[in-house]
Design a protein around this motif. Structure first.
Motif, PDB file in Angstrom:
ATOM      1  N   LEU A 177       0.832  -1.209   0.000  1.00 53.82           N
ATOM      2  CA  LEU A 177       0.000   0.000   0.000  1.00 53.82           C
ATOM      3  C   LEU A 177       0.864   1.256   0.000  1.00 53.82           C
ATOM      4  O   LEU A 177       0.516   2.257  -0.630  1.00 53.82           O
ATOM      5  CB  LEU A 177      -0.928   0.000   1.226  1.00 53.82           C
ATOM      6  CG  LEU A 177      -2.041  -1.057   1.203  1.00 53.82           C
ATOM      7  CD1 LEU A 177      -2.805  -1.061   2.532  1.00 53.82           C
ATOM      8  CD2 LEU A 177      -3.000  -0.809   0.049  1.00 53.82           C
ATOM      9  N   TYR A 180       1.986   1.758  -3.525  1.00 51.51           N
ATOM     10  CA  TYR A 180       0.822   2.218  -4.291  1.00 51.51           C
ATOM     11  C   TYR A 180       0.523   3.690  -3.991  1.00 51.51           C
ATOM     12  O   TYR A 180       0.336   4.504  -4.901  1.00 51.51           O
ATOM     13  CB  TYR A 180      -0.381   1.346  -3.954  1.00 51.51           C
ATOM     14  CG  TYR A 180      -1.659   1.789  -4.618  1.00 51.51           C
ATOM     15  CD1 TYR A 180      -1.830   1.635  -5.978  1.00 51.51           C
ATOM     16  CD2 TYR A 180      -2.692   2.358  -3.880  1.00 51.51           C
ATOM     17  CE1 TYR A 180      -2.998   2.045  -6.606  1.00 51.51           C
ATOM     18  CE2 TYR A 180      -3.862   2.755  -4.483  1.00 51.51           C
ATOM     19  CZ  TYR A 180      -4.011   2.602  -5.845  1.00 51.51           C
ATOM     20  OH  TYR A 180      -5.163   3.007  -6.459  1.00 51.51           O
ATOM     21  N   ASP A 181       0.511   4.023  -2.707  1.00 53.43           N
ATOM     22  CA  ASP A 181       0.211   5.410  -2.321  1.00 53.43           C
ATOM     23  C   ASP A 181       1.250   6.379  -2.884  1.00 53.43           C
ATOM     24  O   ASP A 181       0.936   7.535  -3.175  1.00 53.43           O
ATOM     25  CB  ASP A 181       0.158   5.533  -0.796  1.00 53.43           C
ATOM     26  CG  ASP A 181      -1.072   4.867  -0.193  1.00 53.43           C
ATOM     27  OD1 ASP A 181      -2.039   4.623  -0.945  1.00 53.43           O
ATOM     28  OD2 ASP A 181      -1.070   4.592   1.017  1.00 53.43           O
ATOM     29  N   ALA A 186      -2.591  10.187 -11.225  1.00 56.13           N
ATOM     30  CA  ALA A 186      -3.946  10.559 -10.807  1.00 56.13           C
ATOM     31  C   ALA A 186      -4.886   9.374 -11.006  1.00 56.13           C
ATOM     32  O   ALA A 186      -5.810   9.160 -10.231  1.00 56.13           O
ATOM     33  CB  ALA A 186      -4.440  11.753 -11.620  1.00 56.13           C
ATOM     34  N   GLU A 187      -4.641   8.604 -12.043  1.00 59.16           N
ATOM     35  CA  GLU A 187      -5.504   7.467 -12.339  1.00 59.16           C
ATOM     36  C   GLU A 187      -4.784   6.177 -11.982  1.00 59.16           C
ATOM     37  O   GLU A 187      -4.037   5.616 -12.777  1.00 59.16           O
ATOM     38  CB  GLU A 187      -5.902   7.460 -13.818  1.00 59.16           C
ATOM     39  CG  GLU A 187      -6.940   6.401 -14.128  1.00 59.16           C
ATOM     40  CD  GLU A 187      -7.589   6.616 -15.483  1.00 59.16           C
ATOM     41  OE1 GLU A 187      -8.313   5.718 -15.917  1.00 59.16           O
ATOM     42  OE2 GLU A 187      -7.387   7.671 -16.103  1.00 59.16           O
ATOM     43  N   LYS A 188      -4.963   5.740 -10.758  1.00 58.58           N
ATOM     44  CA  LYS A 188      -4.361   4.469 -10.325  1.00 58.58           C
ATOM     45  C   LYS A 188      -5.425   3.655  -9.629  1.00 58.58           C
ATOM     46  O   LYS A 188      -6.291   4.199  -8.935  1.00 58.58           O
ATOM     47  CB  LYS A 188      -3.164   4.697  -9.418  1.00 58.58           C
ATOM     48  CG  LYS A 188      -3.441   5.542  -8.181  1.00 58.58           C
ATOM     49  CD  LYS A 188      -2.171   5.745  -7.373  1.00 58.58           C
ATOM     50  CE  LYS A 188      -2.426   6.661  -6.184  1.00 58.58           C
ATOM     51  NZ  LYS A 188      -1.220   6.897  -5.364  1.00 58.58           N
ATOM     52  N   THR A 189      -5.385   2.362  -9.846  1.00 53.78           N
ATOM     53  CA  THR A 189      -6.357   1.473  -9.239  1.00 53.78           C
ATOM     54  C   THR A 189      -5.618   0.288  -8.647  1.00 53.78           C
ATOM     55  O   THR A 189      -4.581  -0.140  -9.157  1.00 53.78           O
ATOM     56  CB  THR A 189      -7.381   0.970 -10.275  1.00 53.78           C
ATOM     57  OG1 THR A 189      -6.711   0.555 -11.456  1.00 53.78           O
ATOM     58  CG2 THR A 189      -8.382   2.061 -10.623  1.00 53.78           C
ATOM     59  N   LEU A 190      -6.181  -0.228  -7.557  1.00 54.03           N
ATOM     60  CA  LEU A 190      -5.572  -1.323  -6.814  1.00 54.03           C
ATOM     61  C   LEU A 190      -6.483  -2.536  -6.905  1.00 54.03           C
ATOM     62  O   LEU A 190      -7.684  -2.415  -6.653  1.00 54.03           O
ATOM     63  CB  LEU A 190      -5.427  -0.894  -5.356  1.00 54.03           C
ATOM     64  CG  LEU A 190      -4.890  -1.901  -4.362  1.00 54.03           C
ATOM     65  CD1 LEU A 190      -3.391  -2.060  -4.543  1.00 54.03           C
ATOM     66  CD2 LEU A 190      -5.202  -1.429  -2.953  1.00 54.03           C
ATOM     67  N   HIS A 191      -5.924  -3.683  -7.270  1.00 48.54           N
ATOM     68  CA  HIS A 191      -6.680  -4.936  -7.276  1.00 48.54           C
ATOM     69  C   HIS A 191      -5.965  -5.937  -6.384  1.00 48.54           C
ATOM     70  O   HIS A 191      -4.791  -6.210  -6.577  1.00 48.54           O
ATOM     71  CB  HIS A 191      -6.780  -5.508  -8.696  1.00 48.54           C
ATOM     72  CG  HIS A 191      -7.802  -4.821  -9.547  1.00 48.54           C
ATOM     73  ND1 HIS A 191      -8.238  -5.346 -10.733  1.00 48.54           N
ATOM     74  CD2 HIS A 191      -8.495  -3.674  -9.362  1.00 48.54           C
ATOM     75  CE1 HIS A 191      -9.145  -4.537 -11.264  1.00 48.54           C
ATOM     76  NE2 HIS A 191      -9.312  -3.509 -10.456  1.00 48.54           N
ATOM     77  N   SER A 192      -6.707  -6.464  -5.442  1.00 49.65           N
ATOM     78  CA  SER A 192      -6.143  -7.436  -4.516  1.00 49.65           C
ATOM     79  C   SER A 192      -6.933  -8.732  -4.606  1.00 49.65           C
ATOM     80  O   SER A 192      -8.157  -8.719  -4.715  1.00 49.65           O
ATOM     81  CB  SER A 192      -6.200  -6.819  -3.110  1.00 49.65           C
ATOM     82  OG  SER A 192      -6.335  -7.769  -2.107  1.00 49.65           O
ATOM     83  N   GLU A 205      -8.276 -11.584 -13.276  1.00 56.55           N
ATOM     84  CA  GLU A 205      -7.389 -10.436 -13.110  1.00 56.55           C
ATOM     85  C   GLU A 205      -6.671 -10.135 -14.431  1.00 56.55           C
ATOM     86  O   GLU A 205      -6.517  -8.965 -14.812  1.00 56.55           O
ATOM     87  CB  GLU A 205      -6.385 -10.692 -11.986  1.00 56.55           C
ATOM     88  CG  GLU A 205      -5.445  -9.522 -11.706  1.00 56.55           C
ATOM     89  CD  GLU A 205      -6.161  -8.198 -11.476  1.00 56.55           C
ATOM     90  OE1 GLU A 205      -7.193  -8.182 -10.782  1.00 56.55           O
ATOM     91  OE2 GLU A 205      -5.699  -7.177 -12.024  1.00 56.55           O
ATOM     92  N   ARG A 215      -8.041  -0.010 -22.757  1.00 60.72           N
ATOM     93  CA  ARG A 215      -8.637   1.298 -22.510  1.00 60.72           C
ATOM     94  C   ARG A 215      -7.605   2.413 -22.684  1.00 60.72           C
ATOM     95  O   ARG A 215      -7.904   3.445 -23.280  1.00 60.72           O
ATOM     96  CB  ARG A 215      -9.199   1.308 -21.080  1.00 60.72           C
ATOM     97  CG  ARG A 215     -10.130   2.426 -20.765  1.00 60.72           C
ATOM     98  CD  ARG A 215     -10.940   2.109 -19.512  1.00 60.72           C
ATOM     99  NE  ARG A 215     -10.172   2.152 -18.283  1.00 60.72           N
ATOM    100  CZ  ARG A 215      -9.920   1.109 -17.501  1.00 60.72           C
ATOM    101  NH1 ARG A 215     -10.369  -0.078 -17.840  1.00 60.72           N
ATOM    102  NH2 ARG A 215      -9.232   1.251 -16.394  1.00 60.72           N
TER     103      ARG A 215
END
Lengths: 223, 223
Positions: A177, A180-181, A186-192, A205, A215
């Motif tokens: 995290l 990631y932080d 500006a456009e970030k996504t987290l998948h766990s 995934e 995209r």
């Protein structure tokens, strides 16, 4: 699949089923190599979606000559009592070499619209690469933490999909995290998802990653 | 769209474009109602994918009569210095009523293969509903934390997609992660995206949720 070398770096290129002009560069994991089974699996997914896919052996991996000095440095760094930080610091060191090597591969291929994919070692080496390389328009990263990369991660501005394995025995969630932080995007996504550090990524995934690259590289190629 | 009441609870049903026999029940958010614009957006997505979609007004929302006692209780609980915990506790209280109401809606519709969708208030009320209702085979939850629901969350065993908004001004990330961690499901995945508590979910996240419900309700309907 075409094999070649770029400045002595063993490299591989998979052609897409229906070319779109976009390339995904894959940074392989530690102990893997450019045509490891997991890499082939990703390459098949991405080429089916219209992407060319390239990967290159990291120093001391695959077809590269053995560098005992690098192994010794790794051994010394990893002997400490904070292996997660040591891994990140070591990867940061190796990335000084691989960033230039990977840029040379993009030059060699004439790639201009590029996605980067790398988890674990591929993330450790990928963060400085994505930060340095304006041809990279979107990146999948993850299975890595480490404050060594935090300052560099802040320089990344392209969309990032970051992956965490919830039972990762090497990277505590708070380290993941934190990386990631630190990303500047500006456009970030987290998948766990459930699973250990070296378990195969779930099919769904990979589907989501194909959609992510589609995209950002194909649907909105300016992004 | 068909409006009706089930034991005096105002309810709505959207028919799918191509029926598959599966239903998604949506628990709306606080201050919303069963046909709020966000709910209509989700319903359109899900019906396009072959799902029937139902939603019902929560007490003190939409077309339900005003219950001053409920408002007073909420006001008292939220006056404390830990609003996140107070919200969760209040939602747990309301869920004693809504779990039965929502089960009655499934009975009324003869639904047997059900997905649940609910974030924020919809998650607070949804956790006890999903835990109690064996017809629910998969659930999208999130934008909620709260230890009040942790014990109940542990009883959930169906696949869950949990959503976090990274700039959520109401639910600190550690509260969200605590609720996610408490879920008993072997197959649970976490998706986090930039945005505040009440911002619209990104289109790509809705795409991923459609894929999630399709995988668990249509492709592998036994799952």
């Amino acid at each position: 699949m075409r094999r070649f070398t770029v400045d002595d770096v063993p490299t591989v290129l998979w052609a897409p089923q229906t070319p779109t002009g976009s390339l995904i560069f894959i940074g392989h994991g530690g102990g893997e190599h450019k045509t490891a089974p997991a890499i082939v699996r990703y390459a098949e997914r991405f080429t089916a979606a219209g992407f060319a896919v390239a990967s290159a052996d990291v120093p001391n991996h695959g077809d590269r000559p053995y560098d005992p000095e690098l192994d010794r440095t790794a051994g010394e760094m990893l002997a400490g009592d904070d292996p997660a930080s040591a891994i990140a610091a070591f990867q940061h060191l190796v990335s000084r070499q691989t960033v230039g090597e990977w840029r040379a591969v993009l030059d060699h291929l004439g790639a201009e619209r590029v996605g980067f994919w790398g988890v674990s070692l591929g993330c450790g080496l990928g963060v400085p690469f994505v930060a340095a390389e304006p041809r990279v328009r979107a990146a999948v990263l993850g299975l890595a933490g480490g404050s060594a990369n935090a300052a560099v991660a802040a320089e990344i501005t392209v969309p990032v999909r970051f992956v965490i394995a919830e039972d990762d025995e090497r990277i505590p969630r708070e380290r993941s995290l934190a990386l990631y932080d630190a990303l500047g995007s500006a456009e970030k996504t987290l998948h766990s998802h459930p699973g250990g550090h070296s378990d195969p990524l779930p099919d769904h995934e990979l589907d989501a990653q194909v959609a992510f690259f589609t995209r950002h590289l194909l649907t909105h190629p300016q992004g």
